[in-house]
Every structure is written in structure tokens, then in C-alpha cells.
Write a protein that holds these residues in place. Sequence first.
Motif, mmCIF file in Angstrom:
data_model
loop_
_atom_site.group_PDB
_atom_site.id
_atom_site.type_symbol
_atom_site.label_atom_id
_atom_site.label_comp_id
_atom_site.label_asym_id
_atom_site.label_seq_id
_atom_site.Cartn_x
_atom_site.Cartn_y
_atom_site.Cartn_z
ATOM 1 N N PHE A 100 -7.377 60.193 12.449
ATOM 2 C CA PHE A 100 -8.757 59.841 12.859
ATOM 3 C C PHE A 100 -9.023 60.013 14.296
ATOM 4 O O PHE A 100 -9.960 60.396 14.918
ATOM 5 C CB PHE A 100 -8.576 58.253 12.675
ATOM 6 N N ASP A 101 -8.104 59.819 15.144
ATOM 7 C CA ASP A 101 -8.250 59.925 16.518
ATOM 8 C C ASP A 101 -8.447 61.297 17.023
ATOM 9 O O ASP A 101 -9.353 61.476 17.912
ATOM 10 C CB ASP A 101 -7.063 59.370 17.547
ATOM 11 N N THR A 102 -7.843 62.155 16.446
ATOM 12 C CA THR A 102 -7.936 63.512 16.942
ATOM 13 C C THR A 102 -9.045 64.528 16.327
ATOM 14 O O THR A 102 -9.450 65.319 16.657
ATOM 15 C CB THR A 102 -6.567 64.475 16.714
ATOM 16 N N ALA A 103 -9.335 64.051 14.866
ATOM 17 C CA ALA A 103 -10.295 64.718 13.825
ATOM 18 C C ALA A 103 -11.690 64.121 14.071
ATOM 19 O O ALA A 103 -12.636 64.787 14.326
ATOM 20 C CB ALA A 103 -9.627 65.385 13.005
ATOM 21 N N LEU A 104 -11.492 62.999 13.616
ATOM 22 C CA LEU A 104 -12.665 62.310 13.003
ATOM 23 C C LEU A 104 -13.460 61.562 14.111
ATOM 24 O O LEU A 104 -14.541 61.803 14.208
ATOM 25 C CB LEU A 104 -12.230 61.264 11.926
ATOM 26 N N ALA A 105 -12.798 60.876 14.945
ATOM 27 C CA ALA A 105 -13.483 59.968 15.924
ATOM 28 C C ALA A 105 -14.397 60.824 17.029
ATOM 29 O O ALA A 105 -15.497 60.460 17.134
ATOM 30 C CB ALA A 105 -12.377 59.520 16.840
ATOM 31 N N PRO A 106 -13.668 62.055 17.369
ATOM 32 C CA PRO A 106 -14.761 62.835 18.201
ATOM 33 C C PRO A 106 -15.931 63.220 17.667
ATOM 34 O O PRO A 106 -16.881 63.828 18.398
ATOM 35 C CB PRO A 106 -13.659 63.944 18.604
ATOM 36 N N LEU A 107 -16.103 63.177 16.271
ATOM 37 C CA LEU A 107 -17.274 63.872 15.651
ATOM 38 C C LEU A 107 -18.532 62.836 15.980
ATOM 39 O O LEU A 107 -19.877 63.221 16.255
ATOM 40 C CB LEU A 107 -17.201 63.634 14.198
ATOM 41 N N PHE A 108 -18.311 61.494 16.385
ATOM 42 C CA PHE A 108 -19.077 60.700 16.533
ATOM 43 C C PHE A 108 -19.786 60.840 17.829
ATOM 44 O O PHE A 108 -20.914 60.025 18.099
ATOM 45 C CB PHE A 108 -18.868 59.420 16.432
ATOM 46 N N ASP A 109 -19.222 61.660 18.793
ATOM 47 C CA ASP A 109 -19.833 61.761 20.140
ATOM 48 C C ASP A 109 -20.847 63.125 20.160
ATOM 49 O O ASP A 109 -21.281 63.456 21.049
ATOM 50 C CB ASP A 109 -18.909 61.954 21.273
ATOM 51 N N LYS A 110 -20.655 64.015 18.913
ATOM 52 C CA LYS A 110 -21.631 65.088 18.638
ATOM 53 C C LYS A 110 -22.946 64.475 18.726
ATOM 54 O O LYS A 110 -23.430 63.560 18.225
ATOM 55 C CB LYS A 110 -20.925 65.864 17.574
ATOM 56 N N ARG A 111 -23.846 65.598 19.305
ATOM 57 C CA ARG A 111 -25.168 65.234 19.590
ATOM 58 C C ARG A 111 -25.733 65.071 18.256
ATOM 59 O O ARG A 111 -26.619 64.399 18.137
ATOM 60 C CB ARG A 111 -25.749 66.472 20.201
ATOM 61 N N LEU A 112 -25.606 66.088 17.328
ATOM 62 C CA LEU A 112 -26.022 66.057 15.838
ATOM 63 C C LEU A 112 -25.804 64.776 15.279
ATOM 64 O O LEU A 112 -26.985 64.168 14.923
ATOM 65 C CB LEU A 112 -25.654 67.143 14.814
ATOM 66 N N VAL A 113 -24.780 64.265 15.494
ATOM 67 C CA VAL A 113 -24.297 62.961 14.594
ATOM 68 C C VAL A 113 -25.314 61.821 15.307
ATOM 69 O O VAL A 113 -25.488 60.910 14.666
ATOM 70 C CB VAL A 113 -22.901 62.753 14.568
ATOM 71 N N ARG A 114 -24.965 61.807 16.508
ATOM 72 C CA ARG A 114 -25.839 60.857 17.113
ATOM 73 C C ARG A 114 -27.233 60.684 16.992
ATOM 74 O O ARG A 114 -27.600 59.745 16.933
ATOM 75 C CB ARG A 114 -25.561 60.801 18.838
ATOM 76 N N TRP A 115 -27.826 61.818 16.878
ATOM 77 C CA TRP A 115 -29.232 61.892 16.625
ATOM 78 C C TRP A 115 -29.303 61.503 15.238
ATOM 79 O O TRP A 115 -30.454 60.713 14.924
ATOM 80 C CB TRP A 115 -29.850 63.500 16.753
#
Length: 420
Positions: A206-221
Motif C-alpha cells: 500500500f505505502d509504496t505502490a497504491l498510496a502514491p497513486l492518489f497524488d497523481k494529477r489524473l486521479v485527483r482530477w
Amino acid sequence: MAQSTLTASKKRLSNAVHRSDATSREGILERLFTFAFKGLVYPQIWEDPDVDMKALRLTPSSRMIAIASGGCNVMSYLTANPAEITAVDLNRAHVALGRLKLAAARHLPNYETFYRFFGEADEKANVAAYNRFLRENLDAETIAYWEGRDVANWGRKRITLFSRDLYHHGLLGYCIGAGHLVAKLYGIDPKHMVKARSLEEQRTFFDTALAPLFDKRLVRWATSKKMSLYGLGIPPAQYDALVSASAEGDMSAVLKDRLEKLACDFSMKDNYFAWQAFGRGYAPKAKETSGESGPLPPYLKRAHFEEIRSRAGRVRVLNRNFTEHLQTVENDSLDAYVLLDAQDWMTDAQLNALWSEITRTARQGARVVFRTAAAPTLLPGRVADDTLDRWTYEDEESLELGKQDRSSIYGGFHLYVYNG
């Protein structure tokens, strides 16, 4: 007859969701949600039935009413041996799915066939089993639904969903699939989570692979758009409640927190919700996984099959509004109520109408459970004091049971007990 039933179903759903003028931005979003919600939303319900049963303390004399959703929990409540369950839902697809599960429990020849139908839900033999064992034991409306065709199924009969992996379909299935696709665009495969053999490995992934996805511009948008979460069954009003309850005021942060609990707080060996989210299905054929059986909802476990079969006749599934149904129920006659998260959708007038009927129909000691997007119970200040004063809010038990809910997607779990 079928057309009039469909029209009535659409009207009930509209009454439940629509709060704003049709020409306003919010009104348009509400109507788009209603359109999306007309079809199958939850192939699997996302509330933990084991937590519900701990809270409800069902006995052989218990009479209960619950929102049906995907039907898994209603079936699972039968393991607690209540006398009677009425399941209601505004969505005719959920009603048809619940009725199909009940017929399957009663009329499929054995556990293996039942598990193949609902545990795997991806073999052509399931369609043959429907035709041989189930069709003649279903009502006309349910047959019309499963043998109907629609655009979502490319013109195929809906019953073929059970030969094409039911859990990859419905709004929730499509939403989870979209999440997997976005993750893969960034080089992450969420299915790697099911290979984790300890909570430590789950936390690391979760910490190394999944959590960083939520900071991606596409995901936030994407998560900033209310329509993006229709696949999770989140209407505009509930979206607003989630965002306002977040310290960051940001939906991507909310979803990250909920996914963290799902990924890290419970072992993959025990959490079938995590298997559905990360593996897009139950543990394969419930084979041995790291020395233990793969996790399943109670109703799909072999140990419960015969009792589910023998008790299935105690359940009826109705395409009806919860309050509307309670208006037909006699005073002091029910022991348990399961509202899921439906109250997050409601206006104050709707909440008061609902709790007036719950209070009228409740026996002494009756128990009500529900979940909310935000953490606090939403009833104080909205439901009339003279109604709410007749109920005791079990705050400590609610908090503890909320921590135990393996589905992990809600902010709060709430238990009220009727004190007369």
C-alpha cells in the motif's frame, strides 16, 4: 404489468435521490445518478454482515427488515436463524438478484453448484443451471429481468452475466475495473495485493505502490468529479458529506484513507472485500491460501449451505421504499432494522418519516444499524427529539464495531436500541 412495475421503481428511486430543481447543476447530477442507478449496481454488497450480526443480536424469534442491495447480507443473516427477513430495495436489479439467490439456495442440487453460480459466477454451466433448476421457481418479474437484454450486456440476456464473471459487471464492478486500469497506466497492478502473506507485506504494498497513486494529477482530477464515484453508489449529496468531513476537503484524500484501512487493517486471509477490490473476485475456488481457506461471505461458506437452504423461505424481497413498506407493518412487531447508508441520501423530512415508522413498528429492545459516509451519526438535530429520545445510541459499541467492519469504505457504523 412489468412496465408498470418498472415505472413505479423509477419513481421511487427519483423520490429518494432528487433534492434539487431539474434545471440546476445539482439537479442534473442527481438525475444522472438516478439514470446510472437503474441497472445493477452492487453484484456484492459492501457492508460487513458479521459486524451487523454482532450488533443486531438476532434470535430465532427476531423479525427484521433490511435494504437488500446485492442480497449477500440478507442471505448471510440467515446463519443467525432469525424468524423472518423482509428485504426491500428501490433498484429492481437488486431485487431480481436477491430473489435469484434465494431460489438458488432452495433449488440448486448441491453446494458445489451454488458456489459455482455465486462464488465464481463465470461459467456457461451457470446459465444451464438457471434454465434447468431455477427458471420455473422464479416469479414473472424476476424472469423478465434476467432474460431481458440491455445495452450494458451488448444485447445479451442478463443471466449470461453469470457466465462472464458477475463481479466484473454492475456499476461497482466497472468502477473497480476502471481503478485497476488507471493504476496500470502508472505501472501498478493492484492484484499484487492478494499475494501478500502478512499485514506487513500488505502495508508495504500500500505505502509504496497504491498510496502514491492518489497524488497523481489524473486521479485527483477524476475524483474531484461527482460523476466519477457513481460506480461506488455515491450520490451527489453523499459525495458532499464525504468531502466536508475530510480534513483536507479533498475526495482523493478520503478515498486514500478508506483504501488504506481496506488494505492494511485486516489480513487478506480473512477479508473477502479486499479480495474483491484488489483481486476482482473471491479467492479462487476458495482453495487453500497460505494454509487457510480463502475468505467468503457467510452465505457462500460450505458449512452454512444446508442451513441457508432450509431457511431461505423465511425471506421475501420487495421492490419498495423502506418507509413505504413500514407503513404496512403493524405496531410493535419488528426487532431489527438494517438501513445500510441510505440515510445519507435523505432530507430531514424523509428522515423523520422513516424514524417515525421505525419507532412505531419497533418492539422493546429493537436494534437499528446503519452506516454513514462521515464518522458522526447524522440523526441528532435532524430527527425530532421526541422520536430520537426513545432510542439509545450505543456510541462505544458503534465505534468498536465500525473498526471491525472489513469493507472499510464508511466513516461511521451506528447502532441504536429502542428503549420505548
